[in-house]
Design an enzyme around this catalytic site. Sequence first.
Site, PDB file in Angstrom:
ATOM      1  N   HIS A   1       0.835  -1.051  -0.014  1.00  0.00           N
ATOM      2  CA  HIS A   1      -0.130   0.010   0.071  1.00  0.00           C
ATOM      3  C   HIS A   1       0.935   1.004  -0.157  1.00  0.00           C
ATOM      4  CE1 HIS A   1      -2.833   2.870   1.781  1.00  0.00           C
ATOM      5  NE2 HIS A   1      -3.903   1.904   1.362  1.00  0.00           N
TER       6      HIS A   1
ATOM      7  N   ASP B   1       3.130  -4.512   7.789  1.00  0.00           N
ATOM      8  CA  ASP B   1       1.864  -3.675   7.739  1.00  0.00           C
ATOM      9  C   ASP B   1       0.865  -4.694   8.105  1.00  0.00           C
ATOM     10  OD1 ASP B   1      -0.487  -2.684   6.729  1.00  0.00           O
ATOM     11  OD2 ASP B   1       0.298  -2.130   4.828  1.00  0.00           O
TER      12      ASP B   1
ATOM     13  N   LYS C   1     -10.310  -0.718  10.497  1.00  0.00           N
ATOM     14  CA  LYS C   1     -10.717  -1.723   9.604  1.00  0.00           C
ATOM     15  C   LYS C   1     -11.021  -3.157  10.393  1.00  0.00           C
ATOM     16  CE  LYS C   1      -7.451  -0.141   6.149  1.00  0.00           C
ATOM     17  NZ  LYS C   1      -8.097   0.185   4.837  1.00  0.00           N
TER      18      LYS C   1
ATOM     19  N   CYS D   1      -4.866   2.520  -3.528  1.00  0.00           N
ATOM     20  CA  CYS D   1      -3.614   3.068  -2.801  1.00  0.00           C
ATOM     21  C   CYS D   1      -2.536   1.892  -3.099  1.00  0.00           C
ATOM     22  CB  CYS D   1      -3.651   3.367  -1.546  1.00  0.00           C
ATOM     23  SG  CYS D   1      -5.238   4.486  -1.331  1.00  0.00           S
TER      24      CYS D   1
HETATM   25  C1  PLP Z   1      -2.502  -2.981   3.475  1.00  0.00           C
HETATM   26  C2  PLP Z   1      -2.691  -1.384   4.018  1.00  0.00           C
HETATM   27  N1  PLP Z   1      -1.808  -0.827   4.563  1.00  0.00           N
HETATM   28  C3  PLP Z   1      -2.020   0.559   5.043  1.00  0.00           C
HETATM   29  C4  PLP Z   1      -3.241   1.084   4.984  1.00  0.00           C
HETATM   30  C5  PLP Z   1      -3.735   2.375   5.437  1.00  0.00           C
HETATM   31  O1  PLP Z   1      -4.475   2.328   6.440  1.00  0.00           O
HETATM   32  P1  PLP Z   1      -5.226   3.811   6.736  1.00  0.00           P
HETATM   33  O2  PLP Z   1      -5.754   4.369   6.070  1.00  0.00           O
HETATM   34  O3  PLP Z   1      -6.159   3.290   7.950  1.00  0.00           O
HETATM   35  O4  PLP Z   1      -4.068   4.724   7.603  1.00  0.00           O
HETATM   36  C6  PLP Z   1      -4.458   0.276   4.404  1.00  0.00           C
HETATM   37  C7  PLP Z   1      -5.784   0.921   4.234  1.00  0.00           C
HETATM   38  O5  PLP Z   1      -6.298   0.697   3.152  1.00  0.00           O
HETATM   39  C8  PLP Z   1      -3.924  -0.827   3.742  1.00  0.00           C
HETATM   40  O6  PLP Z   1      -5.093  -1.600   3.422  1.00  0.00           O
END
Ligand code: PLP
Length: 426
Positions: free
Chosen positions: A140, A217, A243, A383
């Site tokens: 991401h 992550d 989430k 993203c």
């Molecule tokens: C794999 C992963 N990492 C990081 C994030 C970032 O999370 P947040 O937007 O809640 O900070 C997301 C969110 O979609 C994600 O799916």
Amino acid sequence: MAKMIDFDKIRAEFPILDQQVHGHPLVYLDSAATAQKPQCVIDAEAEFYRTINAGVHRGAHELAARATMAFEDGRAKVARLVGANAAEGEEELVVTAGATAGLNLLATAFGNASLGRGGQAAKRFALQPGDEIVVSRAEHHSVLLPFQELAYRTGATFKWLDLTEDGRVRTDNLDEVITERTKVVAVTHVGNTTGAITDIAPIIARAHAVGALFILDACQSVPHLKVDFHALDVDFAAFSAHKMYGPTGVGFLYGKRELLEALPPANFGGSMVELAYMDQEAQYMAPPARFEAGTQPVAQVVAAGVAAEWMMNIGLDAIEEHERGIAAELLKLGDIDGIRILGPRENVNRIGTVAFDVAGVHPHDVGQYIDAQGIAIRVGHHCAQPIHRHFGLYASNRASSGVYNTVEDAQALVEAAKGIRKFFGA
Ligand SMILES: Cc1ncc(COP(=O)(O)O)c(C=O)c1O
């Protein structure tokens, strides 16, 4: 064997799901973006504001003391969910605004250590030209960009683990990519596009063998799988409460206690300092306070704790098994003529996040067509642009499950998807 759980009853705990969208019962298949909230989480936040709202770790009054207890209790419940310590003086979870904030905090703190901040103890986080940072192509942007930026700032070399054809992080060439010069390895536990569970054990072992720090992550794993940071032996990990059925605006950064103690702060302000002077360096508090500058999202941490406890009461094994059933149905999208699954086709080492491409139909059109039938999926690059390039695409469609989904939800999507190419004349 997971215990028998009545998932229909669980679904009924989510008031938002009981509504019609465009004349159809809502089918929510976008939990990878954000999960819906059970009534107990909604109530916990409201109850906090109704009865004990106050700033924490300050103030000698009764409400402040109760708020502090509730806040630390929330942290402790989340810590229990992910196998982290939360006893006073041993806390391993830092409250952040979300995974993105936690990952940026970490990259900024490493950057500060690279400038010599944090003294001798922080040298282990310092990077310089010749050092290497390794991520994967499945990341991401909230992993990719902070650590790429850290490489630009420190002169370190930015490298990545590539992917198999079906989008899994490759582990067959770890010795080549992670070398004696590698200082930091940051990899996703579950791909947010493919739903693939990364085989992280050999990556962690290789990172540690060369003395590198391993950052996980855990955004897409904590909501769906039993995750134990101690057992995994990760050095740091980030995830978001929203989430995992908790509120928005809050997340957690895990760090092994001895690492958090050595890490210099990244954000500065109130509530993170023991002593502050006009003409001398400040003395910062011990973790986690050192990393929690400013007024904290107290109600949200309390509600995140309720979400964590709620998940543990269902049981992570039961959640995983239930969602495997949804994944099996979602994967039938790949049987439709002109639809390609981006990620593993087989229902092993994956979660119920299934991205797909519809030949000749733009994802925004797919999203609208599906939405018109009351079904919510995500379209775009999620993203994660590099993995889309890996698949030869700029964007895709993504269905993703939560505990409240039924096999019928997934079937509704598959049925709807059968009409897409005909509707658009593709
Ligand atoms: C794999 C992963 N990492 C990081 C994030 C970032 O999370 P947040 O937007 O809640 O900070 C997301 C969110 O979609 C994600 O799916």
